[in-house]
Write a protein that holds these residues in place. Sequence first.
Motif, PDB file in Angstrom:
ATOM      1  N   THR A 103       0.813  -1.216   0.000  1.00  0.00           N
ATOM      2  CA  THR A 103       0.000   0.000   0.000  1.00  0.00           C
ATOM      3  C   THR A 103       0.851   1.272   0.000  1.00  0.00           C
ATOM      4  OG1 THR A 103      -1.568   1.328   1.283  1.00  0.00           O
ATOM      5  CG2 THR A 103      -0.205  -0.223   2.510  1.00  0.00           C
ATOM      6  N   PRO A 104       0.571   2.210  -0.917  1.00  0.00           N
ATOM      7  CA  PRO A 104       1.300   3.485  -0.912  1.00  0.00           C
ATOM      8  C   PRO A 104       0.936   4.359   0.279  1.00  0.00           C
ATOM      9  CG  PRO A 104      -0.443   3.519  -2.559  1.00  0.00           C
ATOM     10  CD  PRO A 104      -0.368   2.112  -2.041  1.00  0.00           C
ATOM     11  N   LEU A 105      -0.105   3.975   1.033  1.00  0.00           N
ATOM     12  CA  LEU A 105      -0.490   4.740   2.216  1.00  0.00           C
ATOM     13  C   LEU A 105       0.332   4.329   3.439  1.00  0.00           C
ATOM     14  CD1 LEU A 105      -4.398   4.842   1.936  1.00  0.00           C
ATOM     15  CD2 LEU A 105      -2.696   6.397   0.995  1.00  0.00           C
ATOM     16  N   PHE A 106       1.166   3.295   3.286  1.00  0.00           N
ATOM     17  CA  PHE A 106       2.031   2.890   4.393  1.00  0.00           C
ATOM     18  C   PHE A 106       2.997   4.031   4.687  1.00  0.00           C
ATOM     19  CE2 PHE A 106       5.631   0.121   6.044  1.00  0.00           C
ATOM     20  CZ  PHE A 106       5.014  -0.119   7.265  1.00  0.00           C
ATOM     21  N   THR A 107       3.166   4.312   5.972  1.00  0.00           N
ATOM     22  CA  THR A 107       3.923   5.488   6.397  1.00  0.00           C
ATOM     23  C   THR A 107       5.317   5.574   5.780  1.00  0.00           C
ATOM     24  OG1 THR A 107       2.740   5.393   8.509  1.00  0.00           O
ATOM     25  CG2 THR A 107       4.725   6.741   8.420  1.00  0.00           C
ATOM     26  N   TYR A 108       5.968   4.440   5.597  1.00  0.00           N
ATOM     27  CA  TYR A 108       7.362   4.462   5.149  1.00  0.00           C
ATOM     28  C   TYR A 108       7.516   4.295   3.636  1.00  0.00           C
ATOM     29  CZ  TYR A 108       7.883   4.079  10.121  1.00  0.00           C
ATOM     30  OH  TYR A 108       7.783   4.318  11.466  1.00  0.00           O
ATOM     31  N   PHE A 109       6.410   4.250   2.928  1.00  0.00           N
ATOM     32  CA  PHE A 109       6.483   4.126   1.465  1.00  0.00           C
ATOM     33  C   PHE A 109       7.240   5.293   0.825  1.00  0.00           C
ATOM     34  CE2 PHE A 109       4.979   4.390  -2.889  1.00  0.00           C
ATOM     35  CZ  PHE A 109       5.056   3.067  -3.307  1.00  0.00           C
ATOM     36  N   PRO A 110       6.987   6.543   1.240  1.00  0.00           N
ATOM     37  CA  PRO A 110       7.710   7.663   0.614  1.00  0.00           C
ATOM     38  C   PRO A 110       9.220   7.582   0.778  1.00  0.00           C
ATOM     39  CG  PRO A 110       5.812   8.472   1.832  1.00  0.00           C
ATOM     40  CD  PRO A 110       5.976   7.032   2.201  1.00  0.00           C
ATOM     41  N   ILE A 111       9.675   7.082   1.919  1.00  0.00           N
ATOM     42  CA  ILE A 111      11.126   7.031   2.114  1.00  0.00           C
ATOM     43  C   ILE A 111      11.751   5.980   1.222  1.00  0.00           C
ATOM     44  CG2 ILE A 111      11.256   5.346   4.009  1.00  0.00           C
ATOM     45  CD1 ILE A 111      13.318   7.179   5.308  1.00  0.00           C
ATOM     46  N   ILE A 112      11.005   4.932   0.882  1.00  0.00           N
ATOM     47  CA  ILE A 112      11.509   3.924  -0.047  1.00  0.00           C
ATOM     48  C   ILE A 112      11.675   4.541  -1.429  1.00  0.00           C
ATOM     49  CG2 ILE A 112      11.032   1.695  -1.125  1.00  0.00           C
ATOM     50  CD1 ILE A 112      11.792   1.615   1.860  1.00  0.00           C
ATOM     51  N   LEU A 113      10.718   5.380  -1.809  1.00  0.00           N
ATOM     52  CA  LEU A 113      10.850   6.103  -3.079  1.00  0.00           C
ATOM     53  C   LEU A 113      12.098   6.984  -3.063  1.00  0.00           C
ATOM     54  CD1 LEU A 113       7.227   7.271  -3.994  1.00  0.00           C
ATOM     55  CD2 LEU A 113       8.678   5.714  -5.287  1.00  0.00           C
ATOM     56  N   GLY A 114      12.360   7.607  -1.929  1.00  0.00           N
ATOM     57  CA  GLY A 114      13.540   8.457  -1.810  1.00  0.00           C
ATOM     58  C   GLY A 114      14.828   7.667  -1.950  1.00  0.00           C
ATOM     59  N   PHE A 115      14.890   6.500  -1.318  1.00  0.00           N
ATOM     60  CA  PHE A 115      16.065   5.645  -1.437  1.00  0.00           C
ATOM     61  C   PHE A 115      16.247   5.168  -2.880  1.00  0.00           C
ATOM     62  CE2 PHE A 115      15.473   4.491   3.262  1.00  0.00           C
ATOM     63  CZ  PHE A 115      16.516   5.316   3.658  1.00  0.00           C
ATOM     64  N   ALA A 116      15.125   4.835  -3.540  1.00  0.00           N
ATOM     65  CA  ALA A 116      15.201   4.349  -4.919  1.00  0.00           C
ATOM     66  C   ALA A 116      15.719   5.425  -5.865  1.00  0.00           C
ATOM     67  CB  ALA A 116      13.830   3.863  -5.373  1.00  0.00           C
ATOM     68  N   SER A 117      15.348   6.686  -5.583  1.00  0.00           N
ATOM     69  CA  SER A 117      15.761   7.784  -6.464  1.00  0.00           C
ATOM     70  C   SER A 117      17.266   8.027  -6.420  1.00  0.00           C
ATOM     71  CB  SER A 117      15.014   9.064  -6.087  1.00  0.00           C
ATOM     72  OG  SER A 117      15.393   9.519  -4.798  1.00  0.00           O
ATOM     73  N   VAL A 118      17.938   7.494  -5.410  1.00  0.00           N
ATOM     74  CA  VAL A 118      19.400   7.599  -5.352  1.00  0.00           C
ATOM     75  C   VAL A 118      20.028   6.871  -6.537  1.00  0.00           C
ATOM     76  CG1 VAL A 118      21.460   6.899  -4.057  1.00  0.00           C
ATOM     77  CG2 VAL A 118      19.484   7.872  -2.857  1.00  0.00           C
ATOM     78  N   TYR A 119      19.380   5.782  -6.933  1.00  0.00           N
ATOM     79  CA  TYR A 119      19.923   4.958  -8.015  1.00  0.00           C
ATOM     80  C   TYR A 119      19.319   5.303  -9.376  1.00  0.00           C
ATOM     81  CZ  TYR A 119      21.575   2.198  -4.080  1.00  0.00           C
ATOM     82  OH  TYR A 119      22.187   1.805  -2.911  1.00  0.00           O
ATOM     83  N   LYS A 120      18.044   5.721  -9.365  1.00  0.00           N
ATOM     84  CA  LYS A 120      17.370   6.058 -10.619  1.00  0.00           C
ATOM     85  C   LYS A 120      16.414   7.204 -10.348  1.00  0.00           C
ATOM     86  CE  LYS A 120      15.150   3.830 -14.578  1.00  0.00           C
ATOM     87  NZ  LYS A 120      14.599   2.564 -15.099  1.00  0.00           N
TER      88      LYS A 120
END
Length: 507
Positions: free
Chosen positions: A445-462
Amino acid sequence: MAKSENGILSRFVGWIERVGNKLPHIFWIFLFFWLLVIVLSGVLAGISAVAPGSNEKVEIISLLNRKGLDWILSNMVGNFTKFPPLGLVLVMMMAAGFAERAGFIPAIMKTLTTVPDKLMIPAIFIIGMCSNLASDAGTVIIPPLTAALFYARKKDPIFGLILGYVAAASGFTANLFIAGTDVLLAGITSTSARIADPSYNVYPTANYFFMIASVFVVTIVGTVFTIKFAMPRLARWDPEYEHAQVPHEYLTPLTERELSSMKKAGLAAFGFFLLMFLLTLIPGGPLRDPVKNTIVPSIFLRGMIPILFVFFVIAGWVYGKNVGTVKKPTDMINYMVESMKTMASYIVVMLPIANFTYTFTHTNMASILAIKLAHILEVANFTGVGLFVSIVIISTFVNLFLSSGSTKWAFLAPVIVPMMYYLGYTPEWTQLLYRIGDSSTNSFTPLFTYFPIILGFASVYKKDVGVGTIISRTFIYSLLFLVTWTAMILVWFYLGLPLGPGAPIRL
């Protein structure tokens, strides 16, 4: 090979990714939901439900009036600053960021590159699932570490990130240890069980046997699925990864000085952690619960985040002083400041997320949704396997909208636990059914509190990684966890195995 790659599941995952990547930024998604809740509070004002157990009438509160406007404007900043995940993430990333920039974490990652590939995937599952011993902190720490581990091996780091994320987030019901979540849920379940039996107690060890078995079963299933299906189809090395802002020290072997410094830092940090544990373990220890004198709950478990903060600071300081990356006290402050710069996007996104969460709760819309769904189960009068699967599915569905496990259980438990009790099933069994549905979809679920930070970590690579890329991959793992655990509870039920010490399935 072509046929398998174009199978139904592969095409469905591809469709989710394409659709998801067309979604707007997570900031706008949550801003929309926040505004939608405000509007719906006015449209649905007056709708009510009776909270089971207390028989208290819960009614939707409208925010489309002067009093509602006053609440919105008066609490917008407070909702943001008091949002628990904000402080948790920032504190953990401050300390972990220092340890990383001092070189301790990169040194650990370089030692992991010597682990055979066949052991890497199961190790990620086991460590990820057991990371919830530190509560939600594991969801913040494990994914970037597994991403770096994959990157160091020239494997898709975003896939590695997702693998660590699903292990830590969706694996919340599996552990080799008793964690704070077990304490919290057991307290809610005990209160609900006493509606039917005033003398009933549910202990934190209620699901412990099942949790231990889950670590090994989910690890085996997840490893086979990852190696045979997920990695061949979903893990691809993108040329853009070559330009990722990731320390290239991960790719070089440790020097004798670095190896010696890492050992010293590890001994110092783990020595501190062991001391904290011993101060909890000894009878009458200062880190035991001050009232009950217990280990579970205890000051140790409640203070896990500050303890981990000191753990990383000690590790980073000892390592940095020995290799020369930390020469003076201000270096530590500077490294922490640098780590906070990478959290800027997360902080911005937390504003609408926090206000959406608190607004949804304040209007009582979240409570009424949970009560109504629980009532559907009660009037359906299911028994046996049909009832078990229904509870799992309802918990799964609610989890797509409300990320706080304790909040959902606080409203579902007073109906479901007594209902199951009267049908002859223990509260411990009911709690486990809820936990399976609640845990499985955490990473999806994108409503999970920590979902945005995973997107942030992913953007480091792409840099252009989208919501769909994450959701499409976490979806298949959420489904895998859900199916695996559903099969496990059916086996557990038919064999009549105990769920934990003194916790049977039937009364």
